[in-house]
Design a protein around this motif. Structure first.
Motif, mmCIF file in Angstrom:
data_model
loop_
_atom_site.group_PDB
_atom_site.id
_atom_site.type_symbol
_atom_site.label_atom_id
_atom_site.label_comp_id
_atom_site.label_asym_id
_atom_site.label_seq_id
_atom_site.Cartn_x
_atom_site.Cartn_y
_atom_site.Cartn_z
ATOM 1 N N ARG A 283 -0.430 -6.437 2.679
ATOM 2 C CA ARG A 283 -1.268 -5.854 3.721
ATOM 3 C C ARG A 283 -1.797 -6.972 4.620
ATOM 4 N N ASP B 112 0.039 1.441 -5.106
ATOM 5 C CA ASP B 112 -1.317 1.453 -5.671
ATOM 6 C C ASP B 112 -1.588 2.749 -6.429
ATOM 7 N N ARG B 113 -1.113 3.869 -5.870
ATOM 8 C CA ARG B 113 -1.338 5.151 -6.524
ATOM 9 C C ARG B 113 -0.616 5.227 -7.871
ATOM 10 N N ASP C 214 2.295 -0.494 4.882
ATOM 11 C CA ASP C 214 1.090 0.179 4.389
ATOM 12 C C ASP C 214 1.446 1.367 3.505
ATOM 13 N N SER C 215 2.477 2.119 3.899
ATOM 14 C CA SER C 215 2.895 3.280 3.115
ATOM 15 C C SER C 215 3.413 2.866 1.740
ATOM 16 N N ASP D 197 0.448 1.776 -0.367
ATOM 17 C CA ASP D 197 -0.370 2.923 -0.790
ATOM 18 C C ASP D 197 0.276 3.634 -1.977
#
Length: 323
Positions: A170, A252-253, A245-246, A249
């Motif tokens: 990021r 991380d999830r 970013d996608s 994300d």
């Protein structure tokens, strides 16, 4: 201080020991006492063809080789920093060799190097504003896993650029406040391929608990190379940033879900061990019963040690929680 070496088979070689070189220099050797090529050292030496460097050079100063229009190749394998405008408008520079020490390339350092074809920057941390602007022959860029920032307009106008390799991080792109957009790869119309450098993302994905998670992550990583060929040149950077970013994300999830599963498994295993140890509580029993109970407890302890449950709780499970 500047000096000349004796003539050799290639003609006169200028021995650079610091200061400003004469404008008529065509061949130069950097003296081993020099670790910094000073600001403007060879600026406007338009017939400079060859520069012999050494492994002790750690910095190239500002405007050091600006407008050296005949320079075609330079070895900078020991350099840590390249100053702003250092090779600006070196239009015939085809090869710049970088080593594993180079960390910073300042703004416009290689702007207008229209013959530069490939970049391999294995340790770069920062590429400055417009650092490779209008390098029109540049086709491939390999950046470093250590890379922290690609500043505004770093590769604007690299019309033949087809492929870049970047780390999955990021905040990699600086925002251009004046243009109110991310423009690192504006006018790079042929940019179609983004590869990821480093192994951190691969290790995380291969360790995820569910096969469907791993498949979805791999699909998301490959998505950029499907959408980039049809993305307009001035939207390439935005598409790459949105994709990074996608991916982050989703990763991380799934890491959070993975840790939740690990925690549940740890709790169940701890409960199983607790239940197995209930029998260790001493009760008031007859001597014969006590002896039988001690034998049973011994056997249970031996089995627990043999199965390695205690070792799993203390040493193995913490490593399953992804970072």
């Amino acid at each position: 201080m500047a000096d000349h070496a004796d003539n050799d088979n290639d003609g006169e070689i200028f021995l650079y020991r610091g200061g400003r070189a004469p404008l008529h220099v065509s061949h130069a050797r950097i003296d081993e006492s020099v670790d910094v090529i000073e600001d403007e050292a060879f600026r406007d030496c338009r017939i400079l063809v060859h520069v012999e460097t050494h492994d002790g050079i750690r910095k190239v100063g500002q405007w050091a080789f600006q407008r050296c229009k005949s320079l075609m190749w330079i070895n900078l394998k020991s350099a840590v920093e390249i100053g702003e405008h250092a090779f600006d408008d070196c239009e015939n520079l085809e090869v710049a060799e970088f080593g594993d020490k180079l960390e910073t390339i300042e703004r416009y350092a290689f702007k207008g190097c229209s013959s530069l074809q490939r970049l391999n920057l294995p340790s770069i941390i920062i590429t400055g504003r417009g650092s490779f602007r209008c390098c029109k022959a540049l086709t491939d860029i390999d950046l470093s896993e250590r890379l922290e920032t690609i500043r505004e307009g770093a590769f604007v106008g690299c019309h033949r650029l087809r492929r870049i390799a970047i780390p999955l991080k990021r905040g990699l792109f600086s925002f251009n406040v004046n243009l109110q957009k991310y423009n690192q790869f504006d006018r790079c119309d042929q940019l179609t391929t983004v590869d990821l450098v480093g192994e951190a993302h691969t290790k995380v994905i291969s360790s995820l608990h569910m096969k469907c998670w791993r498949a979805e992550m791999e699909e998301e990583i490959n998505r950029i190379n499907q959408v980039l060929p049809t993305t307009p040149g001035n939207e390439k950077t935005a598409a790459i940033k949105q994709w990074v970013d996608s991916v982050m994300d989703k990763m991380d999830r799934y890491k959070a879900e993975h840790c939740r599963f690990v925690k549940e498994a740890t709790t169940l295993l701890e409960l199983a061990l607790w239940k197995a140890r209930l029998g260790e509580i001493e009760c008031s029993l007859e001597p014969e019963a006590k002896k039988a109970k001690v034998d049973a407890e011994s056997a249970r302890r031996e089995r627990r040690i043999t199965c390695g449950a205690d070792i799993v709780i203390k040493n193995v499970l913490p490593f399953l929680q992804l970072k």
